[in-house]
Design a protein around this motif. Sequence first.
Motif, mmCIF file in Angstrom:
data_model
loop_
_atom_site.group_PDB
_atom_site.id
_atom_site.type_symbol
_atom_site.label_atom_id
_atom_site.label_comp_id
_atom_site.label_asym_id
_atom_site.label_seq_id
_atom_site.Cartn_x
_atom_site.Cartn_y
_atom_site.Cartn_z
ATOM 1 N N ALA A 1 10.060 65.609 82.345
ATOM 2 C CA ALA A 1 8.581 64.964 82.145
ATOM 3 C C ALA A 1 9.156 63.989 83.300
ATOM 4 O O ALA A 1 7.809 63.437 84.366
ATOM 5 N N ALA A 2 9.385 63.047 83.509
ATOM 6 C CA ALA A 2 9.487 62.354 84.679
ATOM 7 C C ALA A 2 10.828 61.803 85.195
ATOM 8 O O ALA A 2 12.095 62.169 84.572
ATOM 9 N N VAL A 3 11.236 60.675 86.372
ATOM 10 C CA VAL A 3 12.577 60.225 86.523
ATOM 11 C C VAL A 3 11.869 59.107 86.614
ATOM 12 O O VAL A 3 11.288 58.496 87.226
ATOM 13 N N ALA B 1 6.023 52.375 80.218
ATOM 14 C CA ALA B 1 6.374 53.435 78.637
ATOM 15 C C ALA B 1 5.503 54.507 79.485
ATOM 16 O O ALA B 1 4.591 54.280 79.645
ATOM 17 N N LEU B 2 5.798 55.961 79.157
ATOM 18 C CA LEU B 2 5.531 57.594 79.006
ATOM 19 C C LEU B 2 4.998 57.460 78.257
ATOM 20 O O LEU B 2 6.416 57.563 77.229
ATOM 21 N N LEU B 3 4.015 58.936 77.060
ATOM 22 C CA LEU B 3 3.446 58.611 76.074
ATOM 23 C C LEU B 3 2.956 60.085 76.323
ATOM 24 O O LEU B 3 2.076 60.544 77.323
ATOM 25 N N ILE B 4 3.605 61.343 75.725
ATOM 26 C CA ILE B 4 2.576 62.608 75.959
ATOM 27 C C ILE B 4 2.845 62.868 74.209
ATOM 28 O O ILE B 4 3.296 63.027 73.417
ATOM 29 N N THR B 5 1.097 63.230 74.593
ATOM 30 C CA THR B 5 0.228 63.994 73.825
ATOM 31 C C THR B 5 1.215 65.141 72.745
ATOM 32 O O THR B 5 1.154 66.151 73.674
ATOM 33 N N ASP C 1 0.162 67.565 75.532
ATOM 34 C CA ASP C 1 0.582 68.354 76.489
ATOM 35 C C ASP C 1 -0.380 67.393 77.340
ATOM 36 O O ASP C 1 0.064 67.277 78.638
ATOM 37 N N GLU C 2 -0.904 65.732 77.084
ATOM 38 C CA GLU C 2 -1.725 64.812 78.272
ATOM 39 C C GLU C 2 -0.190 63.928 78.140
ATOM 40 O O GLU C 2 0.934 63.293 77.179
ATOM 41 N N VAL C 3 -0.266 62.996 79.376
ATOM 42 C CA VAL C 3 0.563 62.277 79.761
ATOM 43 C C VAL C 3 -0.187 60.930 80.135
ATOM 44 O O VAL C 3 -1.502 60.844 80.733
#
Lengths: 246, 149
Positions: A148-150, A226-230, A233-235
């Motif tokens: 999802a990210a680095v 922080a990174l939140l994923i719902t 599929d929303e970030v």
Amino acid sequence: MGTVFSFDVRGGEPQAVRVALDEAVASLHRVNEVFSTYCEGSQVSRMARGELTVGECDPEVAEVLELGAEAERASDGWFSLRYEGRLDPTGIVKGWATERAARLISGVPGVSGVSVNGGGDVQLLGVPGPERPWRVGVSDPLRPGGLAAVVSAAGADELAVATSGTAERGAHIVDPRTGRSAVTDLVAVTVVAPRLTWADCWATAAFAMGSREALAWLESLPDVEALLITAGDEVRCTGGLARRLG
Amino acid sequence: MHPLKKNRPLRRIMLASAATVSGVVMLLALKPHTAPQVAVASPAPSSSSSSGAVSGKGGTTVTGDSVQTRWGPVQVRVTVQNGKITDVTAVTYPQDNPRDQQINAYAIPQLRSEALKAQSADIDTVSGATYTSDGYRQSLQSALDSAGL
């Protein structure tokens, strides 16, 4: 069912690194023996049954309980040291033990960098090499095997990346208020902070809160991104996360 | 100077064989909340076999340490060409029973594609929701550990 720890150590004299690694692994086994809530004979299980006082346990037990109490306060009770009314410090032990293992190895002369991954939660110290920072992939909960990210640790001597979610093991995060599986719109929360002890607690608490409350709360914490994923599929990210993405 | 020495992926693999990059895999029973069950912490001491690098026309091939897992020894061979991993093969892996064979049928190709993917993302490790020791076998992290990426 257990979990797996991976160590990545750069620099240092190989023999000295091996000795420190053995010590770190032994310390993790010891932590498991003392803190396991699945082992009836562990100090924590005996304490939960009233057979031992904190003072009679290894000094680490008091240390962890104190850290856990701090996490409960800072998260307004969303992080909890209790499960079904019983003492259960599981939520803080893994992050704390992983961070401690990383620090133990980073003390070896000549070691430039250490990365310890405890079942998906990572503590990074130092650098892997002269021209490159540590880089951590954040696994995409909705696309197995994908990222999802680095997150890059550039410029940080200490950085932890902890993820809480349902992807690998199904619903297992409990809402301390109801005692049931957390009702949340999130599938994963990744917290980036200097110390894994806290990053892990904040990820767990934030997951149980749900995206709206979690994002506002995480923004309020110093040195935390922080990174939140719902589930949709929303970030969502905290304001300062972008400078950590690489 | 070795012509490939400047290339980072190979350098890291060489470090791995010099044992300064040390992958240790262990199992712990620090299990978060699911139905209570007896947890068996089975320490899996990593036994190392010697690794060697062979250079040839098709690139350099490095065979990683054999790691003792709960299911048996696992050993991976990586081919590097012009500083890039071009192939990942499992040399030794558990295949004693149908369940192992079934898991391997998808886990090994997945390991290979994920090792290649991780290289393109240039990452050292992966953060994700807590995996179990079973989940680890198919994880991107295990691909990184195996390849010494």
